[in-house]
Design an enzyme around this catalytic site. Structure first.
Site, PDB file in Angstrom:
ATOM      1  CE  LYS A  52       7.740  -8.670   0.359  1.00  0.00           C
ATOM      2  NZ  LYS A  52       8.972  -9.214  -0.386  1.00  0.00           N
ATOM      3  CE1 TYR A 114      -5.777  -3.815  -3.093  1.00  0.00           C
ATOM      4  CE2 TYR A 114      -5.351  -5.537  -2.841  1.00  0.00           C
ATOM      5  CZ  TYR A 114      -5.653  -4.383  -2.033  1.00  0.00           C
ATOM      6  OH  TYR A 114      -5.572  -4.885  -0.560  1.00  0.00           O
ATOM      7  CB  SER A 301       6.956  -8.081   8.449  1.00  0.00           C
ATOM      8  OG  SER A 301       7.476  -9.579   8.903  1.00  0.00           O
TER       9      SER A 301
END
Lengths: 312, 312
Positions: A52, A114, A301
């Site tokens: 992602k 973040y 993934s």
């Protein structure tokens, strides 16, 4: 204009300073099991622990300066939330994430780490809440998968894989909203027109399988029950068209097969993948005779998971 | 003649077709924790799941044809057994491994999987049993760490690490018999003379620490009790001299610190390491102020482990 190979190549250039070029691993164990040559693209080792990061960084870097100044908004309970927060931080852009109150605390911690703002909501009110935030604060809504820059960004994983190992006969990626599978299909069919692109989907959320079978995009399964928590969402509109055009095949797998694959990857390859990523090995195991002698790319993934499923 | 950089470089050429060039991973989490730049050489992703493949392949490939025809023999309960069996198979050489009856069944399965013979013995009778096998069958005894070709082979991991990331200020590797740490020290001090080489050792088996402190090689701890099952053996004679000459420093760590480091690497870096490999992060955490701003290489020695320690 829809996404093409050159858009993915441009994305790869754009995001290079901010994401890992993840390793491609091989496994003599799984090669022997399937009689094939498997190349695992390890997006579990990517920034924020999942592919992602690629799409999110590409999306934010693609915004014009004026729009960047307004900030970005999304809704997500999982890896896209952390990825967009990461992308916003490296670009110095304000980020607001709408999270359903069912989201795991660890994801919220990552998002806050973040520097993003979190707005909590009920799961059914995600889009409505995001719309309200956009009306109040302004900014650009960055959809987790139904957006060209996201699809192009996710395609860079397959691009790196093919650059590193050369042509493949088969490429497998998991499918939820379809951003990863869509980007993967664009790259693979451009580079290797004869290759078969396969989407790996849990039986419990088989809307992509039914969509491609019927030729009509099916709604998401309303109360999805699968350990593959990265694949809960329904197939996006843009991605449905991309998969149709490229004759992508969906293979579904049941829950025990997903867990077994993720556990075997941990034991044999020594890497931690989330159950969603286990689907790609699981689908190959459903038809073991089919792959003999073939070169097969697999996109692992992500790796964001606790260990609860290991103890099953 | 003792092992030097050119011997390690020759080993790297020799073994290249048969071992992985393992990835070097970074972690913004651990960089932030220590205020340093960490480069993890992932030998857990190596053939047979540990750096031991490097030394074993180099040792077998270095044998003259006539000696190869006689086969190889070793004693080991762990990764060296599997590594020598692997090396012998790829060279078409007969291999006999003497294993103590305390060795885990999974290791014996791996050794047999590579086509080696196993001779079982009591733990105290490993060398005597190997001597008897050599007398009966002939062949070359390949010591797990006190042998030049083994030390040179193990040094190739650090060589690849430095080739990939450039100079470091500090290099850390675990120490048991000292083959890995010895080879690592040779390479690091040749390439980066100012660098500090650090051996990571469990407190419970601190013979290397006491050997370097006292200047006299100390015997192995007789009944070692540590979860770091790759580091049970005492420091070898050749390796003691190598570590002394290169002013290697040993830092010891307790059991909870080893487990915490291995678990944190799994959770944050998404790779499975054996507890022995966790020691390298654990020693840095003992003196967190000491590494600020430095570039630090860490050799993650292997990934062969069950998950029992995860549940502690």
């Amino acid at each position: 204009m829809s996404v093409d190979l050159s858009a993915v190549q441009a994305a790869a250039e754009r995001i290079r300073p901010f994401v890992h070029r993840t390793p491609v691993l091989t496994s003599s164990t799984f090669d022997a099991e399937l009689g094939a040559h498997l190349f695992f693209k390890c997006e579990n080792l990517q920034k924020v622990g999942a592919f992602k990061a690629r799409g999110a960084v590409n999306a934010v870097l693609s915004l014009p300066e004026a729009e960047r100044a307004e900030g970005v908004v999304t809704h997500s309970s999982g890896n896209h939330a952390a990825a967009l927060a990461y992308a916003a931080r490296i670009c110095g852009v304000r980020c607001t994430v709408v999270m359903p109150d069912t989201a795991p605390a660890i994801k919220a911690t990552a998002v806050r780490g973040y520097g993003a703002d979190i707005v909590w909501c009920k799961n059914a009110e995600r889009q409505a809440t995001a719309d309200r935030v956009l009306a109040e604060r302004g900014g650009t809504f960055v959809h987790p998968f139904d957006r060209d820059e996201i699809i192009a960004g996710q395609g860079t994983a397959a691009l790196e894989l093919l650059d590193e190992v050369g042509a493949v006969d088969v490429m497998v990626a998991p499918v939820g909203g379809g951003g990863l599978l869509g980007g993967t299909a664009i790259v693979t069919k451009s580079r290797c027109p004869e290759a078969r692109v396969i989407g790996a989907e849990p039986e419990a959320v088989d809307d992509a399988y039914r969509s491609l079978q019927s030729g009509v995009r099916q709604p998401a399964v309303p109360t999805p029950q699968t350990i593959a928590d990265g694949l809960l969402t329904g197939l996006g509109e843009r991605n449905f068209a991309i998969l149709q055009e490229r004759d992508v095949e969906i293979i579904t797998v049941d829950e025990p097969a997903i867990v077994a694959a993720a556990r075997d990857v941990l034991e044999r390859m020594k890497i931690l993948i989330e159950p969603s990523a286990g689907t790609v090995l699981a689908v190959l195991r459903r038809e073991p005779e089919r792959w003999r002698g073939l070169r097969i790319g697999l996109v692992l993934s992500g790796g964001n998971t606790d260990f609860a499923w290991l103890e099953r």
